[in-house]
Motif scaffolding. Structure first.
Motif, PDB file in Angstrom:
ATOM      1  N   SER A   4       0.847  -1.184   0.000  1.00  9.87           N
ATOM      2  CA  SER A   4       0.000   0.000   0.000  1.00  9.87           C
ATOM      3  C   SER A   4       0.880   1.231   0.000  1.00  9.87           C
ATOM      4  O   SER A   4       2.062   1.174   0.306  1.00  9.87           O
ATOM      5  N   LYS A   5       0.269   2.372  -0.320  1.00 10.47           N
ATOM      6  CA  LYS A   5       1.049   3.605  -0.396  1.00 10.47           C
ATOM      7  C   LYS A   5       1.615   3.998   0.963  1.00 10.47           C
ATOM      8  O   LYS A   5       2.603   4.720   1.043  1.00 10.47           O
ATOM      9  N   GLU A  30      -2.827   7.828 -10.986  1.00 10.68           N
ATOM     10  CA  GLU A  30      -3.834   6.777 -11.171  1.00 10.68           C
ATOM     11  C   GLU A  30      -3.779   5.744 -10.048  1.00 10.68           C
ATOM     12  O   GLU A  30      -4.807   5.221  -9.618  1.00 10.68           O
ATOM     13  N   LYS A  31      -2.575   5.450  -9.567  1.00 10.96           N
ATOM     14  CA  LYS A  31      -2.417   4.450  -8.503  1.00 10.96           C
ATOM     15  C   LYS A  31      -2.507   5.076  -7.112  1.00 10.96           C
ATOM     16  O   LYS A  31      -2.317   4.388  -6.106  1.00 10.96           O
ATOM     17  N   GLU A  32      -2.792   6.380  -7.065  1.00  9.97           N
ATOM     18  CA  GLU A  32      -3.001   7.104  -5.805  1.00  9.97           C
ATOM     19  C   GLU A  32      -1.810   6.968  -4.859  1.00  9.97           C
ATOM     20  O   GLU A  32      -1.966   6.801  -3.644  1.00  9.97           O
ATOM     21  N   LEU A  33      -0.619   7.048  -5.430  1.00  6.41           N
ATOM     22  CA  LEU A  33       0.600   6.919  -4.642  1.00  6.41           C
ATOM     23  C   LEU A  33       1.190   8.291  -4.328  1.00  6.41           C
ATOM     24  O   LEU A  33       1.290   9.152  -5.203  1.00  6.41           O
ATOM     25  N   THR A  34       1.573   8.470  -3.087  1.00  6.48           N
ATOM     26  CA  THR A  34       2.248   9.702  -2.701  1.00  6.48           C
ATOM     27  C   THR A  34       3.732   9.577  -3.030  1.00  6.48           C
ATOM     28  O   THR A  34       4.280   8.472  -3.080  1.00  6.48           O
ATOM     29  N   LYS A  86       2.698  -2.309  -9.844  1.00  8.50           N
ATOM     30  CA  LYS A  86       2.838  -3.462  -8.955  1.00  8.50           C
ATOM     31  C   LYS A  86       2.960  -3.052  -7.489  1.00  8.50           C
ATOM     32  O   LYS A  86       2.802  -3.890  -6.599  1.00  8.50           O
ATOM     33  N   SER A  87       3.248  -1.779  -7.248  1.00  8.37           N
ATOM     34  CA  SER A  87       3.495  -1.313  -5.883  1.00  8.37           C
ATOM     35  C   SER A  87       2.239  -0.882  -5.152  1.00  8.37           C
ATOM     36  O   SER A  87       2.292  -0.562  -3.969  1.00  8.37           O
ATOM     37  N   SER A  88       1.121  -0.824  -5.845  1.00  6.21           N
ATOM     38  CA  SER A  88      -0.105  -0.361  -5.203  1.00  6.21           C
ATOM     39  C   SER A  88      -1.316  -1.108  -5.743  1.00  6.21           C
ATOM     40  O   SER A  88      -1.410  -1.369  -6.945  1.00  6.21           O
ATOM     41  N   GLU A  89      -2.218  -1.437  -4.846  1.00  6.77           N
ATOM     42  CA  GLU A  89      -3.473  -2.066  -5.247  1.00  6.77           C
ATOM     43  C   GLU A  89      -4.559  -1.017  -5.479  1.00  6.77           C
ATOM     44  O   GLU A  89      -5.691  -1.356  -5.833  1.00  6.77           O
ATOM     45  N   ASN A  90      -4.212   0.246  -5.277  1.00 11.11           N
ATOM     46  CA  ASN A  90      -5.178   1.322  -5.501  1.00 11.11           C
ATOM     47  C   ASN A  90      -5.421   1.509  -6.995  1.00 11.11           C
ATOM     48  O   ASN A  90      -4.569   1.197  -7.829  1.00 11.11           O
ATOM     49  N   GLY A  91      -6.573   2.058  -7.331  1.00 17.19           N
ATOM     50  CA  GLY A  91      -6.868   2.364  -8.723  1.00 17.19           C
ATOM     51  C   GLY A  91      -6.983   1.116  -9.584  1.00 17.19           C
ATOM     52  O   GLY A  91      -7.050  -0.013  -9.100  1.00 17.19           O
ATOM     53  N   GLU A  92      -6.994   1.348 -10.897  1.00 17.52           N
ATOM     54  CA  GLU A  92      -7.115   0.238 -11.836  1.00 17.52           C
ATOM     55  C   GLU A  92      -5.750  -0.361 -12.144  1.00 17.52           C
ATOM     56  O   GLU A  92      -4.712   0.289 -11.979  1.00 17.52           O
ATOM     57  N   THR A  93      -5.751  -1.591 -12.622  1.00 15.42           N
ATOM     58  CA  THR A  93      -4.512  -2.248 -13.017  1.00 15.42           C
ATOM     59  C   THR A  93      -4.063  -1.676 -14.353  1.00 15.42           C
ATOM     60  O   THR A  93      -4.776  -1.784 -15.355  1.00 15.42           O
ATOM     61  N   LEU A  94      -2.899  -1.070 -14.368  1.00 15.89           N
ATOM     62  CA  LEU A  94      -2.408  -0.430 -15.591  1.00 15.89           C
ATOM     63  C   LEU A  94      -1.861  -1.449 -16.585  1.00 15.89           C
ATOM     64  O   LEU A  94      -1.978  -1.276 -17.798  1.00 15.89           O
TER      65      LEU A  94
END
Length: 322
Positions: A4-5, A30-34, A86-94
């Motif tokens: 997670s982020k 898109e992956k909502e990563l800080t 691969k580092s975040s499960e947030n958002g859609e799979t790119l």
């Protein structure tokens, strides 16, 4: 396993107007990563400073992503985008599973879009402005900086190679690449060749969107390149359409009467929160660049009154060029 982020901290070395940086920014959004932003100015040559070349000795200028937790450096936009996905499960799979048919199709189109040499097209339009249908929308100040930086790049890189023996090979490699690109962008016929190749690609994308709409139009209001899922291929296309518009080439590559599906697609993109966020970041940088140029043009201005005049001028120029 994706983290997670909250469990992962990134530092992004980038420049908002950089074509490659924009792809990575969209992926992070898109992956909502800080992430911790580290601006690397292409206009002032920070990407050629020794500290940065050590981070990215063989890759493109920007961006570079550092995973502070894993103490890992990731360069090249496609690699960074996949790492982010691969580092975040947030958002859609790119990047869908590459063993699936969808995953293969997404990667195939990503590869084709990634082959567009946008730096040659961008600088080609700046060096040959008559090739732009509607006129380049990049501000005059930015164009001057870009031309000057490219023209001075070869001698500057050679000097850096001599001054920093430990990085000599990296600087000489960058110098050779720059020399090859300079030969291409100053050759109008070669630039036209790149423009025509892109025209063929855009024709194929228009057909793909048309086929998708005819097949799924009754079941989905919003469709991207491969259906309702926004993938890495859509990031590539989004940044491409944005750059073509900036270069004044949108009416040539996707005029509404000839490419209605691309035109509709781009209208959808502009409503996407991540795109709006990207545009805001780019606009903020452009205002900063205009501010710096106006200060350089107005050395006689001093004090609060002078600052007010410069700020007002920057705002007016920004509104004209945004």
């Amino acid at each position: 396993m994706a983290q997670s982020k909250a469990e992962k901290k990134f530092t992004l070395y980038y420049f908002p107007t950089s074509y490659s940086s924009q792809k990575v920014l969209l992926a992070l959004f898109e992956k909502e990563l800080t992430f911790t932003p580290r601006l690397v100015s292409l206009f002032s040559g920070q990407h050629n400073q020794p500290w940065y070349v050590k981070l990215n000795p063989e890759g493109a200028h920007v961006p570079v992503l550092k995973d502070e937790v894993a103490d890992m450096i990731i360069n090249e936009p496609e690699n960074i985008m996949e790492y982010v996905d691969k580092s975040s499960e947030n958002g859609e799979t790119l990047f869908p599973d590459e063993s699936s048919e969808l995953g293969k199709q997404v990667r195939q189109l990503c590869k084709r879009l990634d082959m567009v040499e946008m730096d040659i097209i961008t600088y080609g339009i700046i060096y040959h402005p008559h090739l732009s249908e509607a006129g380049c929308q990049i501000s005059g100040a930015e164009q001057r900086s870009m031309r000057e930086n490219f023209a001075n790049r070869l001698s500057y890189l050679t000097e850096l190679a001599a001054a920093h023996p430990a990085l000599r090979d990296s600087y000489l490699t960058k110098s050779q690449i720059a020399a090859q690109k300079f030969d291409t962008i100053t050759d109008e016929a070669k630039v036209k060749g790149h423009l025509e190749a892109l025209k063929r690609l855009m024709k194929d994308i228009e057909q793909q969107l048309k086929d998708l709409k005819e097949k799924n139009g009754d079941v989905a209001d919003v469709l991207w390149l491969f259906g309702p899922m926004f993938t890495a291929a859509d990031i590539h296309l989004t940044v491409l359409l944005n750059r073509l518009t900036l270069l004044g080439m949108d009416k040539y590559y996707f005029p509404p009467d000839q490419c209605p599906h691309i035109d509709s697609y781009f209208s959808q993109v502009k409503k996407r929160p991540t795109y709006i966020r990207l545009e805001k970041e780019i606009s903020t940088l452009r205002l900063t660049l205009l501010w710096e140029n106006l200060k350089a043009w107005s050395p006689f201005l001093a004090g609060a009154a002078g600052i007010g005049v410069v700020a007002g001028g920057a705002y007016l120029v920004y509104q004209k060029n945004k």
